[in-house]
Design an enzyme around this catalytic site. Sequence first.
Site, PDB file in Angstrom:
ATOM      1  N   GLU A 134      -2.786   0.994   2.416  1.00 20.47           N
ATOM      2  CA  GLU A 134      -1.437   0.460   2.615  1.00 20.47           C
ATOM      3  C   GLU A 134      -1.108   0.307   4.097  1.00 20.47           C
ATOM      4  O   GLU A 134      -0.475  -0.666   4.511  1.00 20.47           O
ATOM      5  CB  GLU A 134      -0.405   1.364   1.934  1.00 20.47           C
ATOM      6  CG  GLU A 134      -0.478   1.360   0.409  1.00 20.47           C
ATOM      7  CD  GLU A 134      -0.183  -0.007  -0.178  1.00 20.47           C
ATOM      8  OE1 GLU A 134       0.492  -0.821   0.479  1.00 20.47           O
ATOM      9  OE2 GLU A 134      -0.628  -0.276  -1.311  1.00 20.47           O
ATOM     10  N   TYR A 164       8.587   1.627   1.424  1.00 22.74           N
ATOM     11  CA  TYR A 164       7.572   0.931   0.634  1.00 22.74           C
ATOM     12  C   TYR A 164       6.302   1.770   0.499  1.00 22.74           C
ATOM     13  O   TYR A 164       5.789   1.981  -0.608  1.00 22.74           O
ATOM     14  CB  TYR A 164       7.208  -0.428   1.233  1.00 22.74           C
ATOM     15  CG  TYR A 164       5.934  -0.948   0.623  1.00 22.74           C
ATOM     16  CD1 TYR A 164       5.926  -1.471  -0.674  1.00 22.74           C
ATOM     17  CD2 TYR A 164       4.713  -0.834   1.289  1.00 22.74           C
ATOM     18  CE1 TYR A 164       4.750  -1.882  -1.266  1.00 22.74           C
ATOM     19  CE2 TYR A 164       3.528  -1.243   0.699  1.00 22.74           C
ATOM     20  CZ  TYR A 164       3.551  -1.772  -0.578  1.00 22.74           C
ATOM     21  OH  TYR A 164       2.382  -2.157  -1.182  1.00 22.74           O
ATOM     22  N   ASP A 201       7.759  -4.644  -1.392  1.00 27.95           N
ATOM     23  CA  ASP A 201       7.274  -5.377  -0.230  1.00 27.95           C
ATOM     24  C   ASP A 201       7.764  -6.817  -0.311  1.00 27.95           C
ATOM     25  O   ASP A 201       8.609  -7.156  -1.141  1.00 27.95           O
ATOM     26  CB  ASP A 201       5.743  -5.301  -0.153  1.00 27.95           C
ATOM     27  CG  ASP A 201       5.051  -6.082  -1.263  1.00 27.95           C
ATOM     28  OD1 ASP A 201       5.735  -6.519  -2.220  1.00 27.95           O
ATOM     29  OD2 ASP A 201       3.819  -6.267  -1.175  1.00 27.95           O
TER      30      ASP A 201
END
Length: 285
Positions: free
Chosen positions: A34, A117, A135
């Site tokens: 991520e 997020y 996102d």
Amino acid sequence: MSTLLNKLHGWYQENHRKLPWRDIDDPYRIWLSEVILQQTRIDQGTSYYLRFVDHYPTVSDLAAAPLDEVLKLWEGLGYYSRARNLHRAAQIIVQELGGTFPTDYKSVRALPGIGDYTAGAVLSFAYDQPYPAVDGNVLRVLSRLYASEEPIDTTQGKKYYTALAKQLVEKAPHPGLHNQAMIELGALICTPQLCDCSRCPVRSDCPSADSPERAGLPRKALKLSVQPRHLGYLFVLKRTSDHWQTILYQRPTGDIWAKLYQPTLLYDQPVAPQEELLLQPLPEP
């Protein structure tokens, strides 16, 4: 609602891309992916992810690595603060949290470089906890699925879409799969330029489907202001017995490319100077 979720989740299970950080429950590797994929295309980020996993297979390996080594491995990805925060967070996990990635939202969110997020993504993908992962793809899907004119770049808008995402993920039997499905729908079907409504699994539930207005969603309230900046450098070379060495200086913190190395800085200003600098080429050593 359950019908929509079933269609979306079924589509994802049959059509999602096979990526090295998917279908795993290792929070470290999910978190690593991520961070790398922030502001980075998947085709570029994949090679960096595999390289990091090879060099640092565990969070302890990353925490023990010298920062300069981590930054060197990150070279080419840009936004180097991500690498510094990744390294610092790994050290906190090892030194203060017993080497185990935390399982509660507050602790995850407190780690350097982790926002809403990323916290939601790691907790849902690794631990199947019902936290939204919102996102750009998810914002676009939500805006079109709810035919919402609410801007996505305001505080009120972000709260609005996060609340919608939260309602959906809390009703999903598998939160991690649901968040992945929402992201994948935005990446493959409900894209910024082309909405392929004919292939969308939730087309019958979407008021924006086949509508000319859908391309204008999501809305933004603010316009990005780009400020020009011109930097000029002087390459200072030091001659050794058989080759030339370039003299570099480490940049200060609090600015772009913090703590990275650069040649001698001649100027840094909004407008490039008009004067020309004439430098003589050096002979071969």
